[in-house]
Design a protein around this motif. Structure first.
Motif, PDB file in Angstrom:
ATOM      1  N   MET A  28       0.856  -1.181   0.000  1.00 40.55           N
ATOM      2  CA  MET A  28       0.000   0.000   0.000  1.00 40.55           C
ATOM      3  C   MET A  28       0.890   1.227   0.000  1.00 40.55           C
ATOM      4  N   SER A  29       0.266   2.372  -0.278  1.00 45.04           N
ATOM      5  CA  SER A  29       0.976   3.636  -0.129  1.00 45.04           C
ATOM      6  C   SER A  29       0.263   4.446   0.945  1.00 45.04           C
ATOM      7  N   LEU A  30       0.870   5.557   1.343  1.00 37.37           N
ATOM      8  CA  LEU A  30       0.207   6.403   2.334  1.00 37.37           C
ATOM      9  C   LEU A  30      -1.047   7.035   1.745  1.00 37.37           C
ATOM     10  N   VAL A  31      -0.974   7.458   0.482  1.00 33.79           N
ATOM     11  CA  VAL A  31      -2.102   8.121  -0.170  1.00 33.79           C
ATOM     12  C   VAL A  31      -2.484   7.339  -1.418  1.00 33.79           C
ATOM     13  N   GLY A  32      -3.764   7.135  -1.596  1.00 36.49           N
ATOM     14  CA  GLY A  32      -4.261   6.436  -2.774  1.00 36.49           C
ATOM     15  C   GLY A  32      -5.710   6.058  -2.590  1.00 36.49           C
ATOM     16  N   PRO A  33      -6.303   5.424  -3.582  1.00 37.86           N
ATOM     17  CA  PRO A  33      -7.681   4.967  -3.440  1.00 37.86           C
ATOM     18  C   PRO A  33      -7.792   3.930  -2.323  1.00 37.86           C
ATOM     19  N   ARG A  34      -8.921   3.900  -1.646  1.00 40.95           N
ATOM     20  CA  ARG A  34      -9.115   2.919  -0.583  1.00 40.95           C
ATOM     21  C   ARG A  34      -9.105   1.523  -1.173  1.00 40.95           C
ATOM     22  N   PRO A  35      -8.497   0.561  -0.468  1.00 43.37           N
ATOM     23  CA  PRO A  35      -8.549  -0.816  -0.964  1.00 43.37           C
ATOM     24  C   PRO A  35      -9.983  -1.332  -0.869  1.00 43.37           C
ATOM     25  N   PRO A  36     -10.417  -2.084  -1.864  1.00 40.63           N
ATOM     26  CA  PRO A  36     -11.788  -2.577  -1.834  1.00 40.63           C
ATOM     27  C   PRO A  36     -11.964  -3.714  -0.838  1.00 40.63           C
ATOM     28  N   ILE A  37     -13.153  -3.788  -0.299  1.00 44.90           N
ATOM     29  CA  ILE A  37     -13.531  -4.925   0.541  1.00 44.90           C
ATOM     30  C   ILE A  37     -13.964  -6.024  -0.429  1.00 44.90           C
ATOM     31  N   PRO A  38     -13.541  -7.286  -0.203  1.00 41.33           N
ATOM     32  CA  PRO A  38     -13.832  -8.343  -1.189  1.00 41.33           C
ATOM     33  C   PRO A  38     -15.299  -8.420  -1.633  1.00 41.33           C
ATOM     34  N   TYR A  39     -16.239  -8.271  -0.724  1.00 35.29           N
ATOM     35  CA  TYR A  39     -17.636  -8.370  -1.149  1.00 35.29           C
ATOM     36  C   TYR A  39     -18.044  -7.199  -2.041  1.00 35.29           C
ATOM     37  N   GLU A  40     -17.353  -6.056  -1.914  1.00 31.80           N
ATOM     38  CA  GLU A  40     -17.653  -4.914  -2.784  1.00 31.80           C
ATOM     39  C   GLU A  40     -17.305  -5.235  -4.236  1.00 31.80           C
ATOM     40  N   LEU A  41     -16.173  -5.915  -4.423  1.00 33.76           N
ATOM     41  CA  LEU A  41     -15.712  -6.224  -5.787  1.00 33.76           C
ATOM     42  C   LEU A  41     -16.763  -6.980  -6.582  1.00 33.76           C
ATOM     43  N   GLU A  42     -17.495  -7.846  -5.909  1.00 31.40           N
ATOM     44  CA  GLU A  42     -18.525  -8.635  -6.588  1.00 31.40           C
ATOM     45  C   GLU A  42     -19.636  -7.749  -7.142  1.00 31.40           C
ATOM     46  N   ASN A  43     -19.839  -6.597  -6.535  1.00 29.13           N
ATOM     47  CA  ASN A  43     -20.930  -5.706  -6.928  1.00 29.13           C
ATOM     48  C   ASN A  43     -20.469  -4.506  -7.746  1.00 29.13           C
ATOM     49  N   ASP A  45     -19.632  -2.085 -10.702  1.00 29.46           N
ATOM     50  CA  ASP A  45     -19.912  -1.870 -12.117  1.00 29.46           C
ATOM     51  C   ASP A  45     -18.553  -1.766 -12.804  1.00 29.46           C
ATOM     52  N   ILE A  46     -18.562  -1.816 -14.121  1.00 29.79           N
ATOM     53  CA  ILE A  46     -17.291  -1.743 -14.864  1.00 29.79           C
ATOM     54  C   ILE A  46     -16.541  -0.459 -14.528  1.00 29.79           C
ATOM     55  N   TRP A  47     -17.236   0.665 -14.480  1.00 30.95           N
ATOM     56  CA  TRP A  47     -16.558   1.932 -14.240  1.00 30.95           C
ATOM     57  C   TRP A  47     -15.982   2.019 -12.834  1.00 30.95           C
ATOM     58  N   HIS A  48     -16.548   1.282 -11.881  1.00 33.42           N
ATOM     59  CA  HIS A  48     -15.997   1.265 -10.518  1.00 33.42           C
ATOM     60  C   HIS A  48     -14.596   0.657 -10.496  1.00 33.42           C
ATOM     61  N   ARG A  49     -14.355  -0.311 -11.361  1.00 35.20           N
ATOM     62  CA  ARG A  49     -13.068  -1.022 -11.384  1.00 35.20           C
ATOM     63  C   ARG A  49     -11.901  -0.118 -11.787  1.00 35.20           C
ATOM     64  N   HIS A  50     -12.198   0.977 -12.469  1.00 33.84           N
ATOM     65  CA  HIS A  50     -11.131   1.884 -12.911  1.00 33.84           C
ATOM     66  C   HIS A  50     -10.409   2.539 -11.735  1.00 33.84           C
ATOM     67  N   ARG A  51     -11.039   2.590 -10.569  1.00 28.11           N
ATOM     68  CA  ARG A  51     -10.380   3.181  -9.407  1.00 28.11           C
ATOM     69  C   ARG A  51      -9.241   2.305  -8.913  1.00 28.11           C
ATOM     70  N   LEU A  52      -9.218   1.046  -9.344  1.00 26.87           N
ATOM     71  CA  LEU A  52      -8.182   0.120  -8.897  1.00 26.87           C
ATOM     72  C   LEU A  52      -6.978   0.110  -9.825  1.00 26.87           C
ATOM     73  N   LEU A  53      -7.097   0.765 -10.962  1.00 27.76           N
ATOM     74  CA  LEU A  53      -6.014   0.773 -11.953  1.00 27.76           C
ATOM     75  C   LEU A  53      -5.120   1.982 -11.740  1.00 27.76           C
ATOM     76  N   MET A  76     -17.720   8.190  -3.651  1.00 24.49           N
ATOM     77  CA  MET A  76     -16.389   7.766  -3.227  1.00 24.49           C
ATOM     78  C   MET A  76     -15.568   7.322  -4.432  1.00 24.49           C
ATOM     79  N   VAL A  77     -16.174   6.529  -5.309  1.00 27.29           N
ATOM     80  CA  VAL A  77     -15.467   6.048  -6.499  1.00 27.29           C
ATOM     81  C   VAL A  77     -15.076   7.233  -7.385  1.00 27.29           C
ATOM     82  N   ARG A  78     -15.978   8.203  -7.546  1.00 29.56           N
ATOM     83  CA  ARG A  78     -15.648   9.380  -8.366  1.00 29.56           C
ATOM     84  C   ARG A  78     -14.463  10.151  -7.784  1.00 29.56           C
ATOM     85  N   LEU A  79     -14.424  10.295  -6.450  1.00 33.20           N
ATOM     86  CA  LEU A  79     -13.290  10.986  -5.824  1.00 33.20           C
ATOM     87  C   LEU A  79     -11.998  10.196  -6.022  1.00 33.20           C
ATOM     88  N   ASP A  80     -12.071   8.867  -5.912  1.00 31.52           N
ATOM     89  CA  ASP A  80     -10.879   8.043  -6.150  1.00 31.52           C
ATOM     90  C   ASP A  80     -10.422   8.172  -7.602  1.00 31.52           C
TER      91      ASP A  80
END
Length: 110
Positions: A28-43, A45-53, A76-80
């Motif tokens: 991890m880094s000090l600053v960055g997008p929040r790590p997803p909770i595993p159950y969140e990943l299942e839900n 949308d495609i555009w949500h996944r871009h916060r992880l890239l 939250m996703v838009r801010l990330d």
């Protein structure tokens, strides 16, 4: 149910301290997008996944210093995504300086 100690740890964000181990390990880094909770990943949308890239997950980020849990998931996703698009060393410094105020104020924490 949450114990009084657990409520204090969550409200004060002290429950985040163990994540420094992940920073030291390079996961991890000090600053960055929040790590997803595993159950969140299942839900996601495609555009949500871009916060992880593009950026490692961080302990704090734009979402934490502006909205915390008072924002919807999509907000939250838009801010990330905004953070990832506009990343700069200066933005990280600004977020790091704003983090203690957000933690101390407890605004948006649950």
């Amino acid at each position: 149910r949450v114990t009084p100690l657990g409520r204090f740890l969550r409200k004060s964000s002290l429950d985040e301290l163990p994540q420094f181990i992940n920073v030291l390990k390079g996961e991890m880094s000090l600053v960055g997008p929040r790590p997803p909770i595993p159950y969140e990943l299942e839900n996601y949308d495609i555009w949500h996944r871009h916060r992880l890239l593009g950026k490692k997950p961080g302990i704090t980020g734009l979402w934490q210093v502006t909205a915390r849990s008072s924002a919807s998931f999509d907000s939250m996703v838009r801010l990330d995504l905004q953070y990832v698009r506009q990343w700069s060393l200066w933005l990280d410094i600004v977020i790091l300086f704003k983090t203690p105020r957000a933690v101390i104020s407890g605004k948006g924490a649950y």
